[in-house]
Design a protein around this motif. Structure first.
Motif, short mmCIF file in Angstrom:
data_model
loop_
_atom_site.label_atom_id
_atom_site.label_comp_id
_atom_site.label_asym_id
_atom_site.label_seq_id
_atom_site.Cartn_x
_atom_site.Cartn_y
_atom_site.Cartn_z
N TYR A 37 0.82 -1.22 0.00
CA TYR A 37 0.00 0.00 0.00
C TYR A 37 0.85 1.27 0.00
O TYR A 37 0.38 2.34 0.38
CB TYR A 37 -0.93 0.00 1.22
N TYR A 39 2.61 4.69 -0.83
CA TYR A 39 2.23 5.86 -1.62
C TYR A 39 3.16 6.00 -2.82
O TYR A 39 4.29 5.49 -2.80
CB TYR A 39 2.31 7.14 -0.77
N TRP A 50 -1.41 13.29 -2.52
CA TRP A 50 -2.06 12.06 -3.00
C TRP A 50 -3.09 11.66 -1.95
O TRP A 50 -2.76 11.35 -0.82
CB TRP A 50 -1.03 10.94 -3.18
N ARG A 52 -5.98 9.23 -0.72
CA ARG A 52 -6.59 7.91 -0.82
C ARG A 52 -7.71 7.81 0.21
O ARG A 52 -7.66 8.43 1.29
CB ARG A 52 -5.58 6.79 -0.63
N LEU A 84 -2.58 1.59 6.71
CA LEU A 84 -2.84 2.79 5.94
C LEU A 84 -2.66 4.04 6.80
O LEU A 84 -2.14 5.06 6.34
CB LEU A 84 -4.23 2.74 5.34
N ALA A 88 0.29 7.31 6.42
CA ALA A 88 -0.24 8.64 6.11
C ALA A 88 0.39 9.74 6.95
O ALA A 88 0.81 9.53 8.09
CB ALA A 88 -1.76 8.64 6.31
N THR A 197 1.36 15.58 2.46
CA THR A 197 1.05 15.20 1.09
C THR A 197 0.55 13.77 0.97
O THR A 197 -0.05 13.40 -0.05
CB THR A 197 2.29 15.38 0.18
N ARG A 198 0.79 12.94 1.98
CA ARG A 198 0.27 11.57 1.99
C ARG A 198 -1.03 11.59 2.80
O ARG A 198 -1.02 11.50 4.03
CB ARG A 198 1.30 10.61 2.58
N LEU A 200 -4.99 10.51 3.75
CA LEU A 200 -5.90 9.37 3.88
C LEU A 200 -7.22 9.87 4.43
O LEU A 200 -7.24 10.62 5.40
CB LEU A 200 -5.30 8.33 4.84
N ASP A 218 -7.64 10.44 -5.41
CA ASP A 218 -6.68 9.77 -6.28
C ASP A 218 -6.78 8.25 -6.21
O ASP A 218 -6.42 7.56 -7.17
CB ASP A 218 -5.25 10.17 -5.89
N GLU A 219 -7.24 7.73 -5.09
CA GLU A 219 -7.18 6.28 -4.88
C GLU A 219 -8.27 5.85 -3.90
O GLU A 219 -8.56 6.57 -2.94
CB GLU A 219 -5.81 5.90 -4.34
N ARG A 263 -7.78 -2.19 -4.32
CA ARG A 263 -7.14 -0.89 -4.40
C ARG A 263 -7.32 -0.37 -5.83
O ARG A 263 -6.89 -1.02 -6.78
CB ARG A 263 -5.65 -1.01 -4.06
#
Length: 267
Positions: A37, A39, A50, A52, A84, A88, A197-198, A200, A218-219, A263
């Motif tokens: 998982y 990034y 990004w 998710r 996850l 993040a 930037t990461r 969740l 994005d995801e 995913r």
């Protein structure tokens, strides 16, 4: 846990007798889950946001049972949930989910401490609550005892007294909209400006619907729970429909105990 997609030699031909391998039912380590998982790597100009989402749904489309997601989850789902979070910078969540699920601050996980330090992250992700009214219980541990200050994303027209109450409780209030509500694109930019930037999000359905409609998701990491609930439970995303459905592509699929861990990324 088994990897069903992308197909590998181990997926197509599981080792006989239950020996270790991607195609077998063994429990994956946290390092393996983190790799599965991860990034996207930063581009030539550096990290870009990004976002998710991580959600769970029953076979008949229910995202909750009795108002909570836990009854349709599983131990493997919770391991992925924790992984996850550990990957993040920040967890974005709607105010209604905070109220219904009794949200607590993210905790430091020793298993992920070295990984987070190497990535330049703090001991745990921040929680960012999206709320127009700031109608929150600021005596909750989410505000009184987080490892990192809880963030609040709201609009410029938010009631000043509620903003003051939030800041007095130790929360950091970020303006991400010109009116009462929050503009999802501005929320993403506001978090990125802090180095987050990461991203969740764990919902709820109303917030996820807003993110989908704004085109900033994005995801999607979707757990398909092998359960049927009937009733009128919410789907994973609510609110007005988009004009044209957004197409996502399958990135990976894992399976354990009948649960599918999918995913999907932007097509």
């Amino acid at each position: 846990m088994r990897r069903l997609f992308p197909v590998t030699d181990e997926t197509a031909a599981p080792a006989p007798g239950g020996a270790s391998g991607e195609g077998t039912g063994r429990e994956w380590s946290l390092d393996e889950l983190a790799a599965a998982y991860a990034y996207p790597e930063p581009g030539p100009t550096g990290p870009v946001p990004w976002l998710r989402a991580n959600m769970v749904s029953t076979l008949d489309g229910a995202a909750q049972h009795d108002g909570r997601s836990q009854p349709i989850s599983s131990p493997a789902d919770m391991r992925i949930f924790g992984t996850l979070r550990a990957l993040a910078d920040v967890v974005v969540v709607g105010a209604e989910t905070v109220r219904q699920e009794g949200y607590r601050p993210a905790r430091a996980r020793e298993d992920f401490a070295a990984m987070r330090e190497a990535a330049g992250q703090g001991p745990a992700p921040a929680i960012a609550v999206v709320t127009a009214s700031l109608d929150l219980d600021f005596s909750l541990p989410l505000f009184t005892s987080p490892l990192v200050p809880t963030l609040i994303l709201t609009g410029a027209a938010a009631a000043p007294d509620r903003v003051a109450t939030a800041e007095k409780a130790g929360a950091r209030v970020l303006t991400a909209g010109d009116g009462i509500g929050v503009d999802p694109a501005r929320a993403v930019r506001a978090l990125a400006d802090l180095g987050h930037t990461r991203l969740l999000t764990e919902g709820g359905p109303r917030l996820l619907g807003q993110l989908v409609a704004a085109g900033v998701l994005d995801e999607l990491c979707l757990t398909v729970s092998p359960m049927l609930t009937a009733g009128d439970a919410q789907r994973i995303a609510g609110g007005p429909a988009v004009t044209v459905p957004h197409r996502f592509g399958l990135v990976s699929m894992l399976e354990e105990d009948g649960f599918l861990f999918t995913r999907y990324g932007r097509a």
